[in-house]
Design a protein around this motif. Sequence first.
Motif, PDB file in Angstrom:
ATOM      1  N   PHE A 219       0.811  -1.219   0.000  1.00 34.99           N
ATOM      2  CA  PHE A 219       0.000   0.000   0.000  1.00 34.99           C
ATOM      3  C   PHE A 219       0.848   1.274   0.000  1.00 34.99           C
ATOM      4  O   PHE A 219       0.333   2.344  -0.297  1.00 34.99           O
ATOM      5  CB  PHE A 219      -0.926   0.018   1.230  1.00 34.99           C
ATOM      6  N   ARG A 221       1.850   3.015   2.420  1.00 37.47           N
ATOM      7  CA  ARG A 221       1.315   4.011   3.351  1.00 37.47           C
ATOM      8  C   ARG A 221       2.416   4.633   4.191  1.00 37.47           C
ATOM      9  O   ARG A 221       2.195   5.658   4.829  1.00 37.47           O
ATOM     10  CB  ARG A 221       0.272   3.362   4.264  1.00 37.47           C
ATOM     11  N   TRP A 289      -1.911  -0.343  -3.636  1.00 36.37           N
ATOM     12  CA  TRP A 289      -3.356  -0.264  -3.524  1.00 36.37           C
ATOM     13  C   TRP A 289      -3.773   0.862  -2.591  1.00 36.37           C
ATOM     14  O   TRP A 289      -3.024   1.263  -1.698  1.00 36.37           O
ATOM     15  CB  TRP A 289      -3.918  -1.576  -2.962  1.00 36.37           C
ATOM     16  N   THR A 290      -4.995   1.332  -2.803  1.00 38.61           N
ATOM     17  CA  THR A 290      -5.630   2.279  -1.883  1.00 38.61           C
ATOM     18  C   THR A 290      -6.957   1.705  -1.452  1.00 38.61           C
ATOM     19  O   THR A 290      -7.841   1.491  -2.300  1.00 38.61           O
ATOM     20  CB  THR A 290      -5.854   3.652  -2.570  1.00 38.61           C
ATOM     21  N   GLN A 292     -10.201   2.020   1.346  1.00 43.15           N
ATOM     22  CA  GLN A 292     -10.872   2.942   2.264  1.00 43.15           C
ATOM     23  C   GLN A 292     -11.238   2.229   3.554  1.00 43.15           C
ATOM     24  O   GLN A 292     -11.664   1.075   3.545  1.00 43.15           O
ATOM     25  CB  GLN A 292     -12.147   3.500   1.608  1.00 43.15           C
TER      26      GLN A 292
END
Length: 294
Positions: A219, A221, A289-290, A292
């Motif tokens: 991800f 992040r 990836w993103t 929610q």
Amino acid sequence: MSRQVTSADVLGRAAALVDVDIHDAVKIREGSHAIFELPNGIVARIGKPGSFGAAERELLISQWLNRNGITTVCAVESIPQPTVVDGRPVTWWTLIPDHRPSTPRELGGVLRELHTLIPPTEFQLPSYAPFDGLRERLESAAKIDEDDRAWLSAQYLRLRQRYDELGNPLPPCVIHGDAWQGNLVVPRAGDPTVLDLDSVSVGWREWDLVQLAADYTDFQRITDDEYQSFVDAYGGYDITRWAGYRVLADIQELRWVAFAVSRSDASSTAAAEASHRIACLRGLVPKPWTWQAL
């Protein structure tokens, strides 16, 4: 037709039993637990029906970790615990005001300390079960494509086989079981504090390292430097270099998909997110990836 009993209904009845003020209660989350912030610095956690034993164990874990030098959220001592309504246990916790999620470095340091603890003798921690309830969640929702459902079922079986073939050279230890930055919070004044104790168990330490590692590899992040600070704070062990990393990361990500799937019947947002997450796992969406939050 009778109205479905909601978590707010359970909260109201439990609060009346123990004389807790719930005026202007704010729902923080509705997942495996329903969590409400209440006046007077109290947080209420409402478990699923039949989870009284797990709620009792969370209270014991909180006391045990705090005694052993791991700062952990504390139950409100003046309230009888757990309070049970319709088979659902309600536990009451002290609010941690004005806090932020931990940094990767802070998380790595606390996990290093946690993993050195000798398991308690006054009560028994369960063994970590990464597949517990996973298949049921994947099969629970009507609002997913049948082709996706078949793929998820096949992926579940593939990962079970690959996991069974893994060997871990280190003995099991005390783990948190859901170790991400939001479950270790840092108040403005005070030490990093562990939250969400329902998955604390005995298992492979890699299960506590894989979530942040997946955040990094799949991800993006966190940055290279942030991930390295996590590795350094933990003591230098980088799970992404372990041969079994991809198996554990795939299982963890399937669990995250299953959570979205389990909520998809009640929420169009969750249904759309579940479809997106499945597409990612199937290789239809390139990394990073993103996803929610739900």
